[in-house]
Structure formats: structure tokens, C-alpha cells
Design a protein around this motif. Structure first.
Motif, short mmCIF file in Angstrom:
data_model
loop_
_atom_site.label_atom_id
_atom_site.label_comp_id
_atom_site.label_asym_id
_atom_site.label_seq_id
_atom_site.Cartn_x
_atom_site.Cartn_y
_atom_site.Cartn_z
N GLN A 97 4.40 50.27 -26.69
CA GLN A 97 5.25 49.31 -25.98
C GLN A 97 4.82 47.87 -26.20
N GLY A 98 3.72 47.64 -26.88
CA GLY A 98 3.24 46.28 -27.09
C GLY A 98 2.62 45.70 -25.83
N ASP A 112 6.19 40.79 -26.66
CA ASP A 112 5.12 40.41 -25.76
C ASP A 112 5.68 39.94 -24.41
N ASP A 113 5.25 40.59 -23.36
CA ASP A 113 5.62 40.26 -21.98
C ASP A 113 4.34 39.84 -21.27
N ILE A 114 4.43 38.89 -20.36
CA ILE A 114 3.21 38.40 -19.71
C ILE A 114 3.50 37.90 -18.30
N ALA A 115 2.58 38.18 -17.39
CA ALA A 115 2.61 37.57 -16.06
C ALA A 115 1.74 36.33 -16.15
N TRP A 116 2.29 35.17 -15.80
CA TRP A 116 1.59 33.91 -15.94
C TRP A 116 0.70 33.58 -14.75
N THR A 165 9.60 38.43 -19.59
CA THR A 165 9.73 39.62 -20.42
C THR A 165 10.67 39.27 -21.57
N LEU A 166 10.53 40.01 -22.65
CA LEU A 166 11.40 39.82 -23.80
C LEU A 166 12.40 40.96 -23.82
N GLU A 167 13.67 40.62 -23.70
CA GLU A 167 14.74 41.62 -23.64
C GLU A 167 15.38 41.81 -25.02
#
Length: 79
Positions: A20-21, A49-53, A69-71
Motif C-alpha cells: 500500500q506504500g 504517499d499519504d501522511i499525517a502532518w 491522502t493521494l486519491e
């Protein structure tokens, strides 16, 4: 990172999940001994790449996380 009135710690970031990356990561650690109380990862539909900042503790004592998130179609969704 952020702390609540009980001294517990909330952390935001990212984690690599097989197949899932990079995924958003949100977790709570018990302030008294560092034990993980809960940990969640989430990601978009594009497999990017998805990230909580960041995380803050609101006036009600609940954590609020921000990130993206990247959709599908490489569209970023800010949370």
C-alpha cells in the motif's frame, strides 16, 4: 506530537504498509510508560504517499489530526 491533560502522547506521521506504500499514521501512547494504547493507519486510493502532518488536543480532550491522502487520478485530499 501533542499531550493531553493526563500526560498521554499523540503522534502523527506515516508508516510503510506492504502493498500500500506510505500510509497516514495516528497513535496514542500512555504517558506513564510509553505503551501504545492505539495505532491507526489510513491511506488514499492511489497507492501513493499519504501522511499525517500534525495533531492537537482539542478543548474536549480529543485528538485532531491533519494530513493528506493521494486519491485516484493523483488528486490530493487534505484532512
Amino acid at each position: 506530537m501533542a499531550c493531553d491533560e493526563a500526560g498521554d502522547v499523540y503522534a502523527a506521521g506515516r508508516v510503510t504498509v506492504s502493498g500500500q506504500g506510505m500510509q497516514m499514521l495516528a497513535m496514542k501512547l500512555r504517558g506513564s510508560d510509553g505503551v501504545i494504547e492505539w495505532m491507526e493507519s489510513r491511506g488514499g486510493t492511489a497507492g501513493g504517499d499519504d501522511i499525517a502532518w500534525d495533531v492537537v488536543v482539542g478543548p474536549d480532550g480529543n485528538p485532531v489530526f491533519s494530513g493528506h491522502t493521494l486519491e485516484a487520478g493523483n488528486v490530493a485530499r487534505c484532512l
